[in-house]
Design a protein around this motif. Sequence first.
Motif, PDB file in Angstrom:
ATOM      1  N   ALA A 357       0.832  -1.241  -0.024  1.00  0.00           N
ATOM      2  CA  ALA A 357      -0.026  -0.032  -0.050  1.00  0.00           C
ATOM      3  C   ALA A 357       0.921   1.362   0.054  1.00  0.00           C
ATOM      4  CB  ALA A 357      -0.908   0.020   1.125  1.00  0.00           C
ATOM      5  N   GLY A 358       1.978   1.008   0.513  1.00  0.00           N
ATOM      6  CA  GLY A 358       3.037   2.250   0.478  1.00  0.00           C
ATOM      7  C   GLY A 358       3.784   2.508  -0.860  1.00  0.00           C
ATOM      8  N   GLU A 359       3.457   1.651  -1.968  1.00  0.00           N
ATOM      9  CA  GLU A 359       4.093   1.799  -3.381  1.00  0.00           C
ATOM     10  C   GLU A 359       3.472   2.791  -3.972  1.00  0.00           C
ATOM     11  OE1 GLU A 359       6.817   0.096  -4.423  1.00  0.00           O
ATOM     12  OE2 GLU A 359       7.169  -0.650  -2.272  1.00  0.00           O
ATOM     13  N   PRO A 360       4.298   3.488  -5.046  1.00  0.00           N
ATOM     14  CA  PRO A 360       3.597   4.594  -5.795  1.00  0.00           C
ATOM     15  C   PRO A 360       2.553   3.750  -6.774  1.00  0.00           C
ATOM     16  CG  PRO A 360       5.952   4.441  -5.993  1.00  0.00           C
ATOM     17  CD  PRO A 360       5.485   3.304  -4.980  1.00  0.00           C
ATOM     18  N   HIS A 361       1.244   4.533  -6.998  1.00  0.00           N
ATOM     19  CA  HIS A 361       0.346   4.165  -7.755  1.00  0.00           C
ATOM     20  C   HIS A 361      -0.550   2.880  -7.276  1.00  0.00           C
ATOM     21  CE1 HIS A 361       1.799   6.689 -10.754  1.00  0.00           C
ATOM     22  NE2 HIS A 361       2.892   6.075 -10.776  1.00  0.00           N
TER      23      HIS A 361
END
Length: 385
Positions: A357-361
């Motif tokens: 959930a912390g990843e871009p996009h």
Amino acid sequence: MRSISIFGATGSVGESGFDLLMRAGGPQAYRTVALTGGRNVARLAQMARALQAEIAVTAHEEELPALRDALAGSGVQAAAGTAALIEAAARPADWTLSAIVGSAGLAPGLTALRRGGTLALANKESLVCAGALLHGVAQIGGARILPVDSEHSAIFQSLGAENIENVEHVTITASGGAFRDWPVERLAAATVAEASTHPNWQMGQRITIDSASMFNKAMEVIETHEFFGLSADKIKVLVHPESILHAMVTHKDGGTIAHLGPPDMRHAIGYALNWPHRQPLPLPVLDLAAAGSLNFRQPDENRWPALRLAREVIAAGGAAGTVFNAAKEQALDDFIAGRIAFTEMAPRVEATLDRMAGEPHFGDEPGDLPTVLDWDRASRKASAA
Ligand code: NAD
Ligand code: MG
């Protein structure tokens, strides 16, 4: 004569589809384009011969010589590998049964949708990991997706011509799987063999273990959301040990329409095969007097945390379904290989969702196959034991 293809023909759902086609007259009733399978090339060749298929494809390139041998003199072409699966999916067919297990079913399913026709979808993983993409491609290709999972076929049948706007909520049932009545404390020590049995349904090993953990029902909650566009609060789950009532639709006027039938996938496959005109199916029909009583209870989310995760995935949207499916597949691989305990699967999936959930996009729904596959790979890696 209608043309058909079966992807994952040698599996549990594939065999049920094959059985229906053979009972309907086999090559006298249908023109079979492609049948695909895995390592069981002897069975794949037998099925391809019986249906006089154009082509039989094994997913494993090293099995090609064995498949060729088994098909010698039959007139059925043999092929192997991922590219051959896609090529087979691109061959026009009126009706395609998507019965591969796992996200490996996504690419052939998308290819089939791109060329139109009907995709009878058992492969729930593809809807969970790429629902918007499947629907988008179906629309462009002028194709139709029909549910084959028994609960979703049951919702589809119970809904009839009613508008989804008039639905208060739907309920899908769960048998509770192998460990329904085990004390919760015992679950941590559950073995793969114990998890691979099912009280009511004969299915492939992966979905059987997913039934014991309720990850199968969690997947089906997301599948219901993707198929019917319902929000998580409108999708309820009840434990129903008899597996006779598969789903029900409660309308806003308070009327509830349920679909009942024996636990036999040939009913849902046959419905999708003949839709929109019901045809006689050579199958046992429901005997309620023999069943005696039907029982229902609320699922205990302490025992089955996967159900909570499904609601969180729907609420999160974006890439959450892709991450959830991949993390679940990885956790299942790790449990089957003895790397983690039965009760470690859900915490691992949850931790992977939190991490990804912390990843871009993460908030964007993956719009094409390469993006889905990127999320899938990264999530498996993040989840691996
Ligand atoms: P299964 O394991 O019995 O069969 C899977 C089939 O897919 C086999 O033909 C196998 O050779 C093929 N396959 C496996 N991995 C592959 C890969 N990487 N590439 C290409 N082919 C591959 O599984 P099943 O129980 O028949 O389930 C099939 C699908 O239907 C799953 O998505 C499952 O969730 C869904 N489903 C099954 C049932 C059931 O009663 N078995 C009910 C509802 C939905
Ligand atoms: Mg089901």
